[in-house]
Design a protein around this motif. Sequence first.
Motif, PDB file in Angstrom:
ATOM      1  N   ARG A  49       0.848  -1.192   0.000  1.00 24.37           N
ATOM      2  CA  ARG A  49       0.000   0.000   0.000  1.00 24.37           C
ATOM      3  C   ARG A  49       0.883   1.241   0.000  1.00 24.37           C
ATOM      4  O   ARG A  49       2.033   1.202   0.408  1.00 24.37           O
ATOM      5  CB  ARG A  49      -0.927  -0.002   1.215  1.00 24.37           C
ATOM      6  CG  ARG A  49      -1.769  -1.266   1.338  1.00 24.37           C
ATOM      7  CD  ARG A  49      -2.845  -1.130   2.397  1.00 24.37           C
ATOM      8  NE  ARG A  49      -3.595  -2.370   2.548  1.00 24.37           N
ATOM      9  CZ  ARG A  49      -4.775  -2.457   3.132  1.00 24.37           C
ATOM     10  NH1 ARG A  49      -5.340  -1.362   3.628  1.00 24.37           N
ATOM     11  NH2 ARG A  49      -5.395  -3.613   3.227  1.00 24.37           N
ATOM     12  N   GLY A  50       0.300   2.324  -0.455  1.00 24.80           N
ATOM     13  CA  GLY A  50       1.070   3.555  -0.542  1.00 24.80           C
ATOM     14  C   GLY A  50       2.180   3.454  -1.567  1.00 24.80           C
ATOM     15  O   GLY A  50       3.279   3.960  -1.366  1.00 24.80           O
ATOM     16  N   PRO A 104       1.799  10.515  -6.727  1.00 28.05           N
ATOM     17  CA  PRO A 104       1.229  10.356  -5.389  1.00 28.05           C
ATOM     18  C   PRO A 104       1.288   8.898  -4.932  1.00 28.05           C
ATOM     19  O   PRO A 104       1.183   7.976  -5.747  1.00 28.05           O
ATOM     20  CB  PRO A 104      -0.231  10.812  -5.574  1.00 28.05           C
ATOM     21  CG  PRO A 104      -0.223  11.650  -6.807  1.00 28.05           C
ATOM     22  CD  PRO A 104       0.851  11.088  -7.689  1.00 28.05           C
ATOM     23  N   THR A 152      -0.577   6.581  -3.939  1.00 26.64           N
ATOM     24  CA  THR A 152      -1.959   6.098  -3.863  1.00 26.64           C
ATOM     25  C   THR A 152      -2.107   4.673  -4.369  1.00 26.64           C
ATOM     26  O   THR A 152      -3.203   4.105  -4.308  1.00 26.64           O
ATOM     27  CB  THR A 152      -2.887   7.006  -4.688  1.00 26.64           C
ATOM     28  OG1 THR A 152      -2.408   7.057  -6.042  1.00 26.64           O
ATOM     29  CG2 THR A 152      -2.902   8.417  -4.120  1.00 26.64           C
ATOM     30  N   ARG A 176      -1.779   0.525  -4.975  1.00 29.05           N
ATOM     31  CA  ARG A 176      -1.838  -0.686  -4.161  1.00 29.05           C
ATOM     32  C   ARG A 176      -1.568  -1.895  -5.056  1.00 29.05           C
ATOM     33  O   ARG A 176      -2.078  -1.977  -6.172  1.00 29.05           O
ATOM     34  CB  ARG A 176      -3.199  -0.833  -3.491  1.00 29.05           C
ATOM     35  CG  ARG A 176      -3.300  -2.091  -2.612  1.00 29.05           C
ATOM     36  CD  ARG A 176      -4.574  -2.139  -1.806  1.00 29.05           C
ATOM     37  NE  ARG A 176      -4.621  -3.327  -0.962  1.00 29.05           N
ATOM     38  CZ  ARG A 176      -5.617  -3.618  -0.124  1.00 29.05           C
ATOM     39  NH1 ARG A 176      -6.645  -2.771  -0.015  1.00 29.05           N
ATOM     40  NH2 ARG A 176      -5.591  -4.717   0.601  1.00 29.05           N
ATOM     41  N   ASP A 187      -4.446   1.947  -9.234  1.00 28.39           N
ATOM     42  CA  ASP A 187      -4.108   3.370  -9.141  1.00 28.39           C
ATOM     43  C   ASP A 187      -2.632   3.611  -8.865  1.00 28.39           C
ATOM     44  O   ASP A 187      -2.262   4.410  -8.015  1.00 28.39           O
ATOM     45  CB  ASP A 187      -4.959   4.042  -8.052  1.00 28.39           C
ATOM     46  CG  ASP A 187      -4.918   5.568  -8.160  1.00 28.39           C
ATOM     47  OD1 ASP A 187      -4.579   6.067  -9.241  1.00 28.39           O
ATOM     48  OD2 ASP A 187      -5.214   6.247  -7.158  1.00 28.39           O
ATOM     49  N   SER A 207       4.097   4.213  -5.047  1.00 30.55           N
ATOM     50  CA  SER A 207       4.252   5.341  -5.968  1.00 30.55           C
ATOM     51  C   SER A 207       5.324   5.005  -6.995  1.00 30.55           C
ATOM     52  O   SER A 207       6.040   4.015  -6.881  1.00 30.55           O
ATOM     53  CB  SER A 207       4.631   6.618  -5.211  1.00 30.55           C
ATOM     54  OG  SER A 207       5.853   6.442  -4.502  1.00 30.55           O
TER      55      SER A 207
END
Length: 321
Positions: free
Chosen positions: A87-88, A95, A97, A99, A120, A90
Amino acid sequence: MLDGRPVEASSDIAFSNPVLSFNRLRLKTGESTLTGNVRYTAPEANERGKLEAQVGLQSLNLNDLPQLSSVFQATENLDVGFILDARGVSAGKSPATGRISARILSDGPALLVETLDIVDLAGANARVRGRIAPDGSGQITGKVTAQRADPLVELLGSVWIGGISKLVPHFVREGALDVDVTTERVAPAPGSNELRLRTTARGRVAGGPFDGQVESVDGRTESLTLGLSADNTGRWVNRPNMAGLNRPSRIDLRGTRIGTGLFNVTLTGDIAGVQVATRRPFALSENDDVVDSGEAEITTPDITPFLLLLGDGAGVAPPFR
């Protein structure tokens, strides 16, 4: 990994031959943190080794990933049971965002991708599922979309195709993609237990039709065939109305690994009226990431459109012969 960033690591370690376990593992490098459990069973006699991992990642930037060349090379002669929740995520300055969720299992010739989802990641999304059975039947299929291909190119370079990803041209990296992907097993040579996979991708890349096929052996790219075309070449560089680029193009690229172990590439095409043909195959470096030698022939009454694809046209005015 040890590039000057702070590193913190802790784990309960247990060893009982042939099993080595890392329990309650926590590894922090810079802003990224990995937690989970890892268990390694060394190969014995005719038994394959096994690597089992259930890990979570937080605040991962793909630019910080080491160049693994291939997951298969990194786990050669190993069966894998891998569960990941990152998660998080980039890429570069995007950004955080993204996963990535994955559950991948291998058992000798069998390969199961129960889950592989990318959500994303700098505008990129992928969803892959499937199983290749021990007899070689079955497929792994998925859908990949991105507003900008570059993050996925870098991810594929790190964990699948290796240094060849460094040669992907700028306009493809910056373009959108929407492709369907299928991976299936190819029968190995008699007496060999190598894992030979064929991956095909069809759809649209950088605004035009795309078709490609890559064959790999134990994760190392052995051959590839790629075709990319556009009705308006200017879309490749976000200049659809520019004179000289508002015309069709087609590029065909083929590569094969020769007896020396090096990878050779040939290129043919018509790029906005510029005819390109390979006279001597382009030989890549040992890591497949640099062109060491090769020769191409360019035939055109005006090379300006080709120069525009490379940048600002090198300050020349058409026609440039």
